[in-house]
Design a protein around this motif. Structure first.
Motif, mmCIF file in Angstrom:
data_model
loop_
_atom_site.group_PDB
_atom_site.id
_atom_site.type_symbol
_atom_site.label_atom_id
_atom_site.label_comp_id
_atom_site.label_asym_id
_atom_site.label_seq_id
_atom_site.Cartn_x
_atom_site.Cartn_y
_atom_site.Cartn_z
ATOM 1 N N PHE A 19 0.639 -1.168 -0.135
ATOM 2 C CA PHE A 19 -0.265 0.223 0.015
ATOM 3 C C PHE A 19 0.825 1.064 0.126
ATOM 4 O O PHE A 19 0.115 2.577 -0.109
ATOM 5 N N GLY A 20 2.158 1.470 -0.154
ATOM 6 C CA GLY A 20 3.141 2.844 0.257
ATOM 7 C C GLY A 20 3.156 2.577 1.262
ATOM 8 O O GLY A 20 2.664 2.706 2.735
ATOM 9 N N HIS A 21 4.238 3.814 1.974
ATOM 10 C CA HIS A 21 4.757 4.328 3.248
ATOM 11 C C HIS A 21 3.827 4.837 3.696
ATOM 12 O O HIS A 21 2.453 6.075 2.723
ATOM 13 N N LYS A 22 3.283 5.226 4.101
ATOM 14 C CA LYS A 22 2.885 6.508 5.481
ATOM 15 C C LYS A 22 4.187 7.335 6.566
ATOM 16 O O LYS A 22 3.931 7.556 7.220
ATOM 17 N N LEU A 23 4.201 8.099 4.979
ATOM 18 C CA LEU A 23 5.496 8.876 5.811
ATOM 19 C C LEU A 23 4.955 10.295 6.386
ATOM 20 O O LEU A 23 4.052 10.712 6.222
ATOM 21 N N ARG A 24 5.531 10.606 7.846
ATOM 22 C CA ARG A 24 5.348 11.632 8.698
ATOM 23 C C ARG A 24 7.329 12.588 8.685
ATOM 24 O O ARG A 24 7.901 12.023 8.877
ATOM 25 N N VAL A 25 7.366 13.377 8.790
ATOM 26 C CA VAL A 25 7.652 14.818 9.391
ATOM 27 C C VAL A 25 8.947 14.309 10.890
ATOM 28 O O VAL A 25 7.865 14.414 11.566
ATOM 29 N N SER A 26 9.776 13.610 10.850
ATOM 30 C CA SER A 26 10.659 13.742 11.276
ATOM 31 C C SER A 26 12.007 14.757 12.170
ATOM 32 O O SER A 26 12.020 15.017 13.497
ATOM 33 N N LYS A 27 12.041 14.886 11.233
ATOM 34 C CA LYS A 27 13.245 16.381 11.033
ATOM 35 C C LYS A 27 12.620 17.274 10.265
ATOM 36 O O LYS A 27 13.052 17.512 8.823
ATOM 37 N N ASN A 28 12.768 19.497 10.796
ATOM 38 C CA ASN A 28 13.333 19.930 9.391
ATOM 39 C C ASN A 28 14.479 20.462 10.064
ATOM 40 O O ASN A 28 15.347 20.782 10.401
ATOM 41 N N VAL A 29 15.417 19.922 8.284
ATOM 42 C CA VAL A 29 16.379 20.101 8.565
ATOM 43 C C VAL A 29 16.861 21.946 7.920
ATOM 44 O O VAL A 29 17.175 22.247 8.709
ATOM 45 N N THR A 30 15.730 22.253 6.689
ATOM 46 C CA THR A 30 15.433 23.729 6.705
ATOM 47 C C THR A 30 14.746 23.729 6.018
ATOM 48 O O THR A 30 12.986 22.880 7.013
ATOM 49 N N ASP A 31 13.968 24.752 5.798
ATOM 50 C CA ASP A 31 12.433 24.824 5.128
ATOM 51 C C ASP A 31 12.393 24.233 4.267
ATOM 52 O O ASP A 31 10.888 24.160 3.999
ATOM 53 N N HIS A 32 12.806 24.084 3.294
ATOM 54 C CA HIS A 32 12.398 23.451 2.276
ATOM 55 C C HIS A 32 12.831 21.676 2.050
ATOM 56 O O HIS A 32 12.911 20.494 2.144
ATOM 57 N N VAL A 33 13.944 21.603 3.361
ATOM 58 C CA VAL A 33 14.345 20.190 2.941
ATOM 59 C C VAL A 33 13.948 19.024 4.386
ATOM 60 O O VAL A 33 13.932 19.847 5.728
ATOM 61 N N HIS A 34 13.755 18.096 4.828
ATOM 62 C CA HIS A 34 13.297 16.993 5.301
ATOM 63 C C HIS A 34 13.544 16.015 5.916
ATOM 64 O O HIS A 34 13.262 15.347 4.489
ATOM 65 N N GLU A 35 13.417 15.212 6.498
ATOM 66 C CA GLU A 35 13.423 14.119 6.769
ATOM 67 C C GLU A 35 12.332 13.645 7.358
ATOM 68 O O GLU A 35 11.507 13.947 7.539
ATOM 69 N N TYR A 36 11.944 12.068 7.198
ATOM 70 C CA TYR A 36 10.713 11.341 7.456
ATOM 71 C C TYR A 36 11.074 10.393 7.796
ATOM 72 O O TYR A 36 11.976 9.411 7.270
#
Length: 83
Positions: A19-36
């Motif tokens: 069904f695909g991953h259910k990604l949530r933001v775990s860390k905001n690196v910058t305003d445009h780059v995130h870790e999920y």
């Protein structure tokens, strides 16, 4: 000769494969780059330079930490100058 370590069977991984991953933001690196991080299986991903998602490898993690430090330093300098 290399020994194979059996991987653990996980229903969460099977669910994500179907069904695909259910990604949530775990860390905001910058305003445009995130870790999920996937809520189901725990796989971590990050934004790449071309706008796609890639698995969060140690190299990407190190790069994101460095970018985050630069971004925070620039933010502090900008807000201090604006005051």
């Amino acid at each position: 000769m290399k020994e194979k370590h059996p991987t653990r069977f996980s229903f969460a991984k099977v669910f994500c494969n179907i069904f695909g991953h259910k990604l949530r933001v775990s860390k905001n690196v910058t305003d445009h780059v995130h870790e999920y991080k996937c809520e189901k299986c725990g796989m971590e991903m990050t934004d790449t330079a071309n706008g796609f998602l890639a698995r969060l490898t140690p190299k990407f993690k190190e790069t994101n930490d460095y970018i985050s430090k630069i971004h925070q330093k620039r933010k502090r300098k900008h807000y201090a100058h604006a005051s």
